[in-house]
Design an enzyme around this catalytic site. Structure first.
Site, PDB file in Angstrom:
ATOM      1  CE1 TYR A   1      -6.558  -4.879 -14.198  1.00  0.00           C
ATOM      2  CE2 TYR A   1      -7.563  -5.023 -12.027  1.00  0.00           C
ATOM      3  CZ  TYR A   1      -6.668  -5.504 -12.960  1.00  0.00           C
ATOM      4  OH  TYR A   1      -5.902  -6.597 -12.679  1.00  0.00           O
TER       5      TYR A   1
ATOM      6  CD  GLU B   1      -5.419  -8.132 -15.815  1.00  0.00           C
ATOM      7  OE1 GLU B   1      -5.016  -7.853 -14.679  1.00  0.00           O
ATOM      8  OE2 GLU B   1      -4.655  -8.211 -16.800  1.00  0.00           O
TER       9      GLU B   1
END
Lengths: 288, 361
Positions: free
Chosen positions: B100, B183
């Protein structure tokens, strides 16, 4: 006045624009009323030599600071250039920079606030209505007629909602020491933590009203750092959930930026939270 | 403003972040033509702006042989109520590991913050809640143009070093594009290297102009109309229209309606220094929503001229009842202008809200 002396020399950046001209007038009217210096100089690049309400205008902060004894700047410069003005004020040696301008891109704000911090200047705002110490000084655009001197500090993320609360307090006979609008943007200079620390060092302030909004966790952070009695009000209980920002916002803020969980956490910290502005005077009276 | 996945991936790709081979299609008929570019298996991803898209059936695995049928099925579906008009066809990656990675703004730190976790994927939020230490964070000074190497080393530790390069490139995207969020979840490791398997990019609305974006797609037509006048405007499910000045006061008016058992149909923040014409536009806009039965105008401020506001309310000439709370300059004059007509002028926000809630009951 919780930032420096009670009668600082004030410089207005963006002095010749519509907002600048209008509010130099109001700030100086207030200064005459309370016997202060008010705005001693204005700055607008390219307009040096002009006057606004009898206040001399300079091309740069450096010139204005060389010719006047001032420590505070109030900024009305449009969004695209406002952060440059914040940095210019900090670089010229201002202790306090009050940024009224709204709609500044947040990346600009982050740079300007960090630059000012490294130069030892405190920034209030952006997107702030400024600050007012009744009977002493007005920095910004707050409507002075609603205020009355006293011992309650007010710190708020809002503009007009702050006036609403100040009006409620004044009508209830509760005067204010200093009222600070820290600004509604995601990134701001002085936060609740900073302002509450100032209130704690201020002999005049006996209790504080904290007015918060949905988003972030700066209200809780501020309250957990102070020993002063605090009454809080949080706007946005009925607001639709904020548009989600991927996972990062939730991870950073623990997924709890909404009003109800903010209120719950404030109560857990022992802070009474008013359900509506009209309840604030009663709650604060119990604290005094 | 939010970018869709394919738009975000295009930007990431321009900055040298590896993204899967892909093609965007706007109808199932376009699938066959684009399949030649892919080896075998593909992924079809609905380009809709909803959270939990994968869990809601917006992402479908397919072999090249059944891709047309899968695309027909996906285009006919709604993902959490949003119809599918664009689908991204991508090569399927041989995923060895999912990380992530994101960059956003830390409000209390006042700096960009990089978040990196060893275990990425759909459950990152619950993982972060259960084991906060699993998400590594690093604040970057906004005065720097590059992420310092020591911060990158500290963030990735045991993870493949090529992720360091991705972090720096994503940081450039974040700064250059005035992003509130950039992101990559998941950031995947494959035998062919590292890839951004998904992408999110949100741009600061205050920077749209300098980013060359002229239309904010996140707004409805009425919201865009409001934006033209410099208003912020939001629609809700109730029957009371609300006009205030300042976000805090407007929100507080809404809360008070809720407190007294009513519910707002919409709310509009006129901003500072509202004059006659702006007030007229504001009242008409709020009244234009069919569910609005009564309108509360709550304006407070030193520079608001109440006679101008009163005149603007009359100019709007809307059929609904208008309840007015005005505090500012020329209050008395404003009151006189509205007197003897079908407007209710009250002295406080409490009174205005009570009257509004009573009117619809």
């Amino acid at each position: 006045m919780i930032y420096g002396g009670r009668d600082p020399g004030i410089i207005v950046q963006g002095a010749t624009g519509k907002q600048g001209v209008f509010h130099i007038g109001l700030m100086n009217a207030y200064a005459r009323e309370v016997g202060g210096q008010g705005v001693v100089a204005g700055v607008t690049p390219g307009r040096g030599g002009q006057e606004v309400h009898g206040v001399p205008v300079y091309d740069s902060m450096r010139e204005a600071m060389e010719n006047h004894d001032a420590s505070v700047s109030v900024i009305f410069v449009p969004a695209a250039a406002a952060c440059d003005s914040v940095m210019e004020a900090a670089h010229a040696g201002c202790d306090l920079v009050v940024a009224i301008t709204e709609h500044i891109p947040v990346h600009d704000t982050m740079k300007a606030v960090e630059y000012a911090r490294l130069h030892g200047a405190s920034v209030i705002g952006p997107n702030s209505p400024g600050l007012l110490s009744p009977g002493e000084v007005k920095l910004g655009i707050m409507p002075a007629h609603l205020f009355s001197p006293g011992s309650v500090g007010v710190v708020s993320r809002s503009g007009t909602l702050t006036y609403e609360v100040v009006d409620e307090l004044s009508r209830a006979g509760i005067g204010q020491s200093t009222v600070v609008g820290i600004g509604g943007d995601p990134v701001i200079g002085q936060t609740f933590v900073d302002v509450l620390a100032r209130f704690e060092d201020d002999p005049q302030t006996k209790a504080v009203v904290l007015i918060g909004e949905v988003g972030g966790n700066l209200e809780e952070e501020g309250v957990s750092f102070t020993d002063l009695p605090v009454v809080a009000y949080i706007a946005g209980v009925s607001a639709p959930p904020e548009k989600r920002m991927g996972h990062a916002g939730a991870i950073i803020e623990g997924g709890e930026g909404d009003a109800r969980s903010k209120i719950r956490r404030l109560r857990e910290l022992g802070v009474p939270v008013a359900s509506r502005p009209s309840e604030i005077p009663e709650l604060i009276k119990e604290m005094l | 403003m939010k970018f869709l996945e394919y738009e975000a991936k295009k930007v990431f790709g321009e900055y040298g972040i590896p993204v899967p081979k892909s093609a965007l299609i706007r109808s199932p008929d376009e699938v066959s033509a684009c399949l030649d570019g892919f080896d075998s298996a593909v992924v079809l991803k609905a380009q809709v702006d909803v959270g939990g898209r994968g869990k809601a059936g917006g992402i479908v695995m397919a072999e090249k042989s059944d891709a047309v049928k899968a695309a027909e099925d996906l285009f006919s579906r709604e993902i959490r109520g949003v119809p599918v008009s664009e689908v991204l066809v991508e090569e399927r990656l041989a995923i060895a590991h999912e990380y992530y990675l994101s960059i956003t703004i830390d409000r209390s730190g006042k700096h960009p913050v990089i978040l990196f976790a060893e275990a990425g994927g759909v459950d990152i939020e619950s993982a972060a809640e259960e084991r906060p230490e699993a998400v590594r964070k690093a604040l970057v000074s906004p005065l720097l143009n590059e992420v310092p190497q020591f911060l990158i080393r500290d963030l990735i530790r045991g993870a493949p070093v090529e992720i360091g390069g991705v972090i720096n490139r994503l940081y450039h995207v974040f700064c250059d594009r005035d992003a509130l969020l950039a992101e990559i979840n998941p950031l995947v490791i494959t035998p062919a290297g590292v890839y951004a398997a998904d992408a999110k990019l949100i741009i600061d609305d205050n920077a749209l102009r300098r980013q060359g974006i002229s239309v904010n797609r996140d707004l409805t037509d009425r919201e865009r109309e409001a934006e033209k006048h410099g208003f912020s405007y939001v629609e809700l499910d109730g029957d009371i229209g609300v006009i205030g000045n300042g976000a805090g006061l407007t929100m507080s008016t809404l809360d008070l309606i809720d407190y007294h058992g009513g519910s707002a149909a919409n709310f509009l923040d006129v901003g500072g220094g509202a004059g006659r014409e702006r007030v007229m536009h504001a009242v008409r806009l709020v009244a234009g929503m069919p569910s609005v039965k009564v309108i509360i105008v709550n304006l407070l401020g030193g520079i608001t001229l109440c006679d101008e506001v009163a005149q603007g309310i009359i100019d709007a000439g809307v059929p609904q009842q208008v309840i007015v709370r005005l505090a500012g300059t020329n209050e008395e004059a404003g009151r006189r202008i509205l007197a003897g007509r079908d407007y209710l002028m009250v002295a406080s926000m409490e009174e205005a809200v009570r009257a509004g809630v009573e009117a619809v009951q």
